[in-house]
Scaffold this motif. Structure first.
Motif, PDB file in Angstrom:
ATOM      1  N   TYR A 135       0.817  -1.312  -0.061  1.00 26.91           N
ATOM      2  CA  TYR A 135       0.202  -0.149   0.042  1.00 26.91           C
ATOM      3  C   TYR A 135       0.718   1.169  -0.090  1.00 26.91           C
ATOM      4  O   TYR A 135       0.318   2.422  -0.040  1.00 26.91           O
ATOM      5  CB  TYR A 135      -0.952   0.059   1.304  1.00 26.91           C
ATOM      6  CG  TYR A 135      -1.830  -1.147   1.127  1.00 26.91           C
ATOM      7  CD1 TYR A 135      -2.922  -1.283   0.560  1.00 26.91           C
ATOM      8  CD2 TYR A 135      -1.436  -2.242   1.993  1.00 26.91           C
ATOM      9  CE1 TYR A 135      -3.634  -2.288   0.718  1.00 26.91           C
ATOM     10  CE2 TYR A 135      -2.301  -3.351   2.109  1.00 26.91           C
ATOM     11  CZ  TYR A 135      -3.273  -3.495   1.534  1.00 26.91           C
ATOM     12  OH  TYR A 135      -4.153  -4.680   1.468  1.00 26.91           O
ATOM     13  N   VAL A 136       2.213   1.123  -0.113  1.00 27.55           N
ATOM     14  CA  VAL A 136       2.998   2.247   0.199  1.00 27.55           C
ATOM     15  C   VAL A 136       4.110   2.095  -0.936  1.00 27.55           C
ATOM     16  O   VAL A 136       4.601   0.831  -1.284  1.00 27.55           O
ATOM     17  CB  VAL A 136       3.746   2.419   1.540  1.00 27.55           C
ATOM     18  CG1 VAL A 136       2.593   2.732   2.561  1.00 27.55           C
ATOM     19  CG2 VAL A 136       4.582   1.216   1.875  1.00 27.55           C
ATOM     20  N   GLN A 137       4.711   3.363  -1.423  1.00 29.36           N
ATOM     21  CA  GLN A 137       5.747   3.452  -2.087  1.00 29.36           C
ATOM     22  C   GLN A 137       7.197   3.505  -1.539  1.00 29.36           C
ATOM     23  O   GLN A 137       8.243   3.251  -1.989  1.00 29.36           O
ATOM     24  CB  GLN A 137       5.720   4.549  -3.131  1.00 29.36           C
ATOM     25  CG  GLN A 137       4.650   4.530  -3.985  1.00 29.36           C
ATOM     26  CD  GLN A 137       4.350   5.799  -4.840  1.00 29.36           C
ATOM     27  OE1 GLN A 137       5.203   5.943  -6.004  1.00 29.36           O
ATOM     28  NE2 GLN A 137       3.269   6.579  -4.847  1.00 29.36           N
ATOM     29  N   LEU A 141       5.508   7.231   1.820  1.00 27.29           N
ATOM     30  CA  LEU A 141       4.667   7.648   0.820  1.00 27.29           C
ATOM     31  C   LEU A 141       3.741   6.639   0.313  1.00 27.29           C
ATOM     32  O   LEU A 141       3.898   5.434   0.090  1.00 27.29           O
ATOM     33  CB  LEU A 141       5.591   8.184  -0.276  1.00 27.29           C
ATOM     34  CG  LEU A 141       4.810   8.769  -1.525  1.00 27.29           C
ATOM     35  CD1 LEU A 141       4.490  10.038  -1.297  1.00 27.29           C
ATOM     36  CD2 LEU A 141       5.804   8.871  -2.636  1.00 27.29           C
ATOM     37  N   ASP A 142       2.367   7.075   0.453  1.00 37.08           N
ATOM     38  CA  ASP A 142       1.319   6.009  -0.064  1.00 37.08           C
ATOM     39  C   ASP A 142       1.280   5.864  -1.473  1.00 37.08           C
ATOM     40  O   ASP A 142       1.985   6.600  -2.195  1.00 37.08           O
ATOM     41  CB  ASP A 142      -0.043   6.886   0.408  1.00 37.08           C
ATOM     42  CG  ASP A 142      -0.211   7.027   1.721  1.00 37.08           C
ATOM     43  OD1 ASP A 142       0.247   6.251   2.645  1.00 37.08           O
ATOM     44  OD2 ASP A 142      -1.068   7.714   2.092  1.00 37.08           O
ATOM     45  N   ASP A 143       0.859   4.587  -1.706  1.00 35.57           N
ATOM     46  CA  ASP A 143       0.765   4.261  -3.378  1.00 35.57           C
ATOM     47  C   ASP A 143       0.147   5.039  -4.012  1.00 35.57           C
ATOM     48  O   ASP A 143       0.337   5.110  -5.342  1.00 35.57           O
ATOM     49  CB  ASP A 143       0.404   2.870  -3.190  1.00 35.57           C
ATOM     50  CG  ASP A 143       0.654   2.201  -4.647  1.00 35.57           C
ATOM     51  OD1 ASP A 143       1.811   2.355  -5.270  1.00 35.57           O
ATOM     52  OD2 ASP A 143      -0.478   1.505  -5.191  1.00 35.57           O
ATOM     53  N   SER A 144      -1.042   5.720  -3.465  1.00 35.99           N
ATOM     54  CA  SER A 144      -1.969   6.613  -4.342  1.00 35.99           C
ATOM     55  C   SER A 144      -1.369   7.789  -4.529  1.00 35.99           C
ATOM     56  O   SER A 144      -2.089   8.796  -5.382  1.00 35.99           O
ATOM     57  CB  SER A 144      -3.010   6.719  -3.527  1.00 35.99           C
ATOM     58  OG  SER A 144      -3.146   7.241  -2.223  1.00 35.99           O
ATOM     59  N   ASN A 173       1.627  11.907 -14.464  1.00 43.73           N
ATOM     60  CA  ASN A 173       2.564  10.785 -15.388  1.00 43.73           C
ATOM     61  C   ASN A 173       2.873   9.318 -14.875  1.00 43.73           C
ATOM     62  O   ASN A 173       3.267   8.557 -15.105  1.00 43.73           O
ATOM     63  CB  ASN A 173       3.824  11.291 -15.624  1.00 43.73           C
ATOM     64  CG  ASN A 173       3.789  12.932 -16.598  1.00 43.73           C
ATOM     65  OD1 ASN A 173       2.778  12.808 -17.467  1.00 43.73           O
ATOM     66  ND2 ASN A 173       4.593  13.744 -16.245  1.00 43.73           N
ATOM     67  N   GLY A 174       1.966   9.475 -13.349  1.00 40.43           N
ATOM     68  CA  GLY A 174       2.556   8.098 -12.631  1.00 40.43           C
ATOM     69  C   GLY A 174       3.649   8.049 -11.896  1.00 40.43           C
ATOM     70  O   GLY A 174       3.803   6.913 -11.248  1.00 40.43           O
ATOM     71  N   ASN A 175       4.211   9.117 -11.690  1.00 40.39           N
ATOM     72  CA  ASN A 175       5.294   9.072 -10.816  1.00 40.39           C
ATOM     73  C   ASN A 175       5.137   9.522  -9.549  1.00 40.39           C
ATOM     74  O   ASN A 175       4.234  10.096  -9.283  1.00 40.39           O
ATOM     75  CB  ASN A 175       6.493  10.152 -11.576  1.00 40.39           C
ATOM     76  CG  ASN A 175       6.891   9.662 -13.066  1.00 40.39           C
ATOM     77  OD1 ASN A 175       7.182   8.616 -13.309  1.00 40.39           O
ATOM     78  ND2 ASN A 175       7.088  10.847 -13.815  1.00 40.39           N
TER      79      ASN A 175
END
Length: 392
Positions: free
Chosen positions: A129-131, A193-196, A201-203
């Motif tokens: 769930y996180v980056q 950092l949350d995945d959302s 651009n998706g970065n």
């Protein structure tokens, strides 16, 4: 007168001849002579014996005695009746002894132990769930984080637990174990950092990260129920394998979960001036590259910035970017509070579910070395030293 004298003379003259002529008269004479001889001999023997054995004076030997001679019929022993044969009572049969009870296994029933080991925070559960995140795996300088596997902050020491336990051996193979233990359950400070949080651009939207502090250290009060099977047993040694579970409560002693916004745009600073050093998730591992600072809150855009002098960097310069004072591994907590640090989770107690596997070595059923691993608000591995006593 002459006739009388003549008759007497004839008697004296003829008497011996008549005695010889009559055999019966001769026999009577011999019997009388033998009896006289025997009487004389007996008297002589008795007198000699008395003279030999009696030293009484001559005047006392003819004194009469006070006792009377027994009658002839008293000398004869009165025949005693034959005793009746003894009749022995028949022995009462003893009741049959009950069969011996099977011998129960012997063991020491009570024990005390000291337990300890290492714990791992289960941050893997939120990794999807996180980056970016931090965890405590005791793996050295670099820790994987998020989906991208970027290296993050260094782990300074492992999480651990230490405590005491009382062991009640309900049977030789089943223990009830109340325990009290302190669990250090802390993750290093990091930028989560949350995945959302992504741009068009998706970065990753680097400025949307939060400076995150995790400290769920707690004191555990629990009871474990452990069953074991004996694999090897001798009079001096036993080896057991088993498992079990337990329930309890954890009283939180750590600070819990706190988060401070990194600030947008994501920049870094050591002197209060912005530096364009926060360009990727890998830069999150150094807080001088990605430094928390004040930025307008989208939900409250009119909020004023922190006053001059309220941050640590204000003492060394102008600090126009309103940055917190940070090192590579952490930031000043007073500065984080000024920048809006908030508590994310406020739990005074947490439930404890303990699942475990165990191997135990018993020495003379008195000393135990117990190895344990499982899940208890995170994975753990450790053991305990045990001493047993009490009735068997």
């Amino acid at each position: 007168m002459r006739r009388s004298a003549l008759a007497v003379a004839c008697v004296f003259v003829l008497a011996p001849q008549l005695a010889l002529a009559n055999p019966y008269a001769r026999a009577s004479s011999l019997w009388a002579q033998a009896a006289a001889t025997q009487t004389t001999t007996t008297t002589t023997t008795t007198t000699t014996t008395q003279e030999t054995t009696t030293t009484q004076p001559a005047g006392d030997q003819w004194k009469p005695t006070s006792s009377k001679a027994p009658k002839s019929n008293e000398l004869e022993e009165t025949p005693q009746p034959e005793p009746a044969p003894e009749v022995k009572p028949e022995p009462t049969p003893e009741p049959a002894a009950p069969p011996p009870e099977p011998e129960k296994p012997k063991w020491t029933r009570h024990g005390f132990g000291i337990r300890g080991g290492i714990s791992i925070i289960p941050t893997w559960a939120v990794r999807g769930y996180v980056q970016s995140m931090t965890n405590a795996l005791c793996r050295g300088d670099s820790i994987p984080g998020g989906k991208f596997g970027a290296g993050l902050t260094r782990v300074e020491g492992c999480n651990f637990y230490i405590g005491g336990e009382y062991i009640y051996r309900f049977s030789k193979n089943f223990d009830i174990v109340p325990a009290v233990a302190y669990h250090r359950l802390k993750a290093p400070d990091g930028l989560w950092l949350d995945d959302s949080e992504r741009d068009a651009n998706g970065n990753p939207n680097l400025g949307a990260a939060d400076y995150t502090q995790v400290n769920f250290s707690f004191v555990a009060l629990q009871v474990d129920f452990i069953g074991r099977g004996t694999i090897v047993e001798t009079p001096d040694f036993a080896f057991q394998l088993g498992g079990g579970g337990g329930l309890g409560l954890g009283i939180i002693t750590g600070k819990g979960l706190w988060q401070t916004p990194l600030g947008s745009p994501a920049v870094g600073s050591t002197d209060g001036n912005p530096q364009a050093t926060c360009n990727s998730i890998a830069d999150y591992s150094d807080f001088t590259k990605c430094t928390p600072h004040w930025s307008p809150d989208p939900d409250n855009p009119g909020a004023p910035p922190p006053a001059q002098g309220s941050l640590a960097l204000d003492q060394t310069g102008m600090n126009p970017g309103r940055f917190a004072k940070c090192t590579k591994d952490g930031c000043n907590e007073a500065d984080l509070n000024v920048l809006g640090r908030e508590k994310g989770i406020n739990l005074p107690v947490i439930p404890i579910v303990n699942l475990l596997l165990t191997a135990r070595f018993l020495i003379k059923d008195t000393f135990g070395i117990n190895l344990t691993g499982g899940w208890n608000t995170g994975f753990y591995f450790g053991g305990s030293l045990q001493y047993f006593f009490g009735s068997r």
